[in-house]
Enzyme design. Sequence first.
Site, short mmCIF file in Angstrom:
data_model
loop_
_atom_site.label_atom_id
_atom_site.label_comp_id
_atom_site.label_asym_id
_atom_site.label_seq_id
_atom_site.Cartn_x
_atom_site.Cartn_y
_atom_site.Cartn_z
N ALA A 270 -8.10 23.78 69.87
CA ALA A 270 -9.23 23.99 68.97
C ALA A 270 -9.64 25.45 69.09
O ALA A 270 -9.36 26.10 70.10
CB ALA A 270 -10.37 23.07 69.37
N GLY B 85 -6.33 20.82 71.54
CA GLY B 85 -6.23 20.19 70.22
C GLY B 85 -4.83 20.26 69.64
O GLY B 85 -4.45 19.40 68.83
N GLU C 213 -3.09 17.42 71.09
CA GLU C 213 -3.69 16.21 70.51
C GLU C 213 -3.20 15.98 69.08
O GLU C 213 -2.93 14.84 68.68
CB GLU C 213 -5.22 16.32 70.55
CG GLU C 213 -5.73 16.32 72.00
CD GLU C 213 -7.20 16.66 72.12
OE1 GLU C 213 -7.59 17.77 71.69
OE2 GLU C 213 -7.96 15.84 72.64
N GLU D 153 -8.67 21.89 78.56
CA GLU D 153 -10.10 21.97 78.23
C GLU D 153 -10.97 22.14 79.46
O GLU D 153 -12.01 22.79 79.41
CB GLU D 153 -10.53 20.71 77.47
CG GLU D 153 -10.05 20.64 76.03
CD GLU D 153 -8.69 19.99 75.88
OE1 GLU D 153 -7.96 19.83 76.89
OE2 GLU D 153 -8.34 19.64 74.74
N1 CO8 Z 1 -8.95 29.51 70.15
C1 CO8 Z 1 -9.19 30.72 69.60
N2 CO8 Z 1 -8.36 31.75 69.74
C2 CO8 Z 1 -7.24 31.57 70.47
C3 CO8 Z 1 -6.92 30.33 71.05
C4 CO8 Z 1 -7.85 29.27 70.89
N3 CO8 Z 1 -7.63 28.05 71.38
N4 CO8 Z 1 -5.76 30.45 71.72
C5 CO8 Z 1 -5.36 31.73 71.54
N5 CO8 Z 1 -6.23 32.40 70.78
C6 CO8 Z 1 -6.16 33.81 70.35
C7 CO8 Z 1 -6.48 34.74 71.50
O1 CO8 Z 1 -7.85 34.86 71.68
C8 CO8 Z 1 -5.83 36.00 71.02
O2 CO8 Z 1 -6.66 36.63 70.07
P1 CO8 Z 1 -7.03 38.20 70.20
O3 CO8 Z 1 -5.72 38.89 70.02
O4 CO8 Z 1 -8.00 38.40 69.09
O5 CO8 Z 1 -7.60 38.40 71.56
C9 CO8 Z 1 -4.59 35.51 70.28
O6 CO8 Z 1 -4.85 34.13 69.97
C10 CO8 Z 1 -3.34 35.57 71.12
O7 CO8 Z 1 -3.58 34.89 72.34
P2 CO8 Z 1 -3.32 35.54 73.79
O8 CO8 Z 1 -3.44 37.02 73.73
O9 CO8 Z 1 -4.16 34.84 74.79
O10 CO8 Z 1 -1.78 35.14 73.97
P3 CO8 Z 1 -1.00 34.91 75.35
O11 CO8 Z 1 0.42 34.79 74.98
O12 CO8 Z 1 -1.42 35.95 76.34
O13 CO8 Z 1 -1.55 33.50 75.92
C11 CO8 Z 1 -2.18 31.17 75.76
C12 CO8 Z 1 -1.31 32.31 75.21
C13 CO8 Z 1 -1.82 30.84 77.21
C14 CO8 Z 1 -1.95 29.95 74.88
C15 CO8 Z 1 -3.68 31.59 75.71
O14 CO8 Z 1 -3.96 32.10 74.42
C16 CO8 Z 1 -4.65 30.46 75.96
O15 CO8 Z 1 -4.85 30.07 77.10
N6 CO8 Z 1 -5.31 29.94 74.90
C17 CO8 Z 1 -6.32 28.91 75.00
C18 CO8 Z 1 -5.71 27.54 75.26
C19 CO8 Z 1 -6.80 26.50 75.40
O16 CO8 Z 1 -7.64 26.53 76.30
N7 CO8 Z 1 -6.81 25.52 74.50
C20 CO8 Z 1 -7.77 24.45 74.52
C21 CO8 Z 1 -8.91 24.72 73.59
S1 CO8 Z 1 -10.18 23.48 73.66
C22 CO8 Z 1 -9.56 22.21 72.68
O17 CO8 Z 1 -8.53 22.31 72.10
C23 CO8 Z 1 -10.32 20.90 72.54
C24 CO8 Z 1 -11.74 21.07 72.86
C25 CO8 Z 1 -12.45 19.73 72.74
C26 CO8 Z 1 -13.94 19.96 72.73
C27 CO8 Z 1 -14.64 18.74 72.24
C28 CO8 Z 1 -16.02 19.14 71.64
C29 CO8 Z 1 -16.63 18.05 70.83
#
Ligand code: CO8
Length: 258
Positions: A66, A109, A112, A132
């Site tokens: 997400a 997500g 999921e 998460e």
């Molecule tokens: N959301 C927003 N932006 C993201 C996300 C994300 N999930 N993942 C990556 N991006 C963005 C980064 O911020 C980055 O943007 P910018 O260049 O502007 O800084 C761009 O994508 C490239 O990412 P990275 O530079 O981080 O790329 P890497 O190759 O270094 O790393 C990873 C890749 C390991 C995948 C890393 O991006 C990461 O850890 N991402 C987040 C993964 C994560 O935590 N996902 C879970 C999100 S929460 C969810 O899905 C469910 C939540 C449920 C909540 C329920 C509420 C009701």
Amino acid sequence: TPKFETIAVETRGRVGVITLDRPKALNALNSQLMIEVVAAAVAFDRDPAVGAIVVTGSEKAFAAGADIKEMQSKTYMEVYTQDFFSEWDAFAAVRTPTIAAVAGYALGGGCELAMMCDILIAADTAQFGQPEIALGVIPGIGGSQRLTRAVGKAKAMEMCLTGRKMGAEEAERAGLVSRIVPAADLLADALETAETIAAKSLPIAVMAKEAVNRAFESTLAEGVRFERRLFHSTFATDDQTEGMTAFTEKRQPVFRHR
Ligand code: CO8
């Protein structure tokens, strides 16, 4: 046809293809992408000319979760009153068979969404995870439920509690994915599988999907009874007549999806 900005949509023969396309955010699932994926999937589902749907991402990411930047400032009242993420239920309710073709990250997500599909095909580069917990939240689009049903309690618990990612090999061993293919062959392989399904009778494929899904929602006795009733109803279709006639005539069936 609606214009999409975060996904690409095309039809190849009887297969509908949805490609997540927010490369700068590793296909993170923001509201717009969610609305577009659901709209595209529902439109394919309503189209009798589409017999299977493939959902895929890029080489680097199926979807990295997400959209954290979009969620960051939301309040409890907002997520609760909007029933945040519930729109995805319409994707899970699609009756046409769906295939997730996953390369790279399928996190949060993203994992999921892949698990909401009926068949999950992984490139050897695929990485699955529910990270998460590292953000101070828990899975919110069914991850704690579908992952547990797919891989069992031990692995699901470990992944949801530590955020550890699972590679393609482990995901196949654990039963999360049906097959691993070389990354270069992923889309071709998923399309071939989709074409195989789409060449069958659509109403019968929908019944088969409904029957398998029932296994997750009922006791064995209820599920077996449900299956038998659906089996009986296949005899109301022209395609059952055609399928069995073609077999006895030693030819390929020509299903007319009715
Ligand atoms: N959301 C927003 N932006 C993201 C996300 C994300 N999930 N993942 C990556 N991006 C963005 C980064 O911020 C980055 O943007 P910018 O260049 O502007 O800084 C761009 O994508 C490239 O990412 P990275 O530079 O981080 O790329 P890497 O190759 O270094 O790393 C990873 C890749 C390991 C995948 C890393 O991006 C990461 O850890 N991402 C987040 C993964 C994560 O935590 N996902 C879970 C999100 S929460 C969810 O899905 C469910 C939540 C449920 C909540 C329920 C509420 C009701």
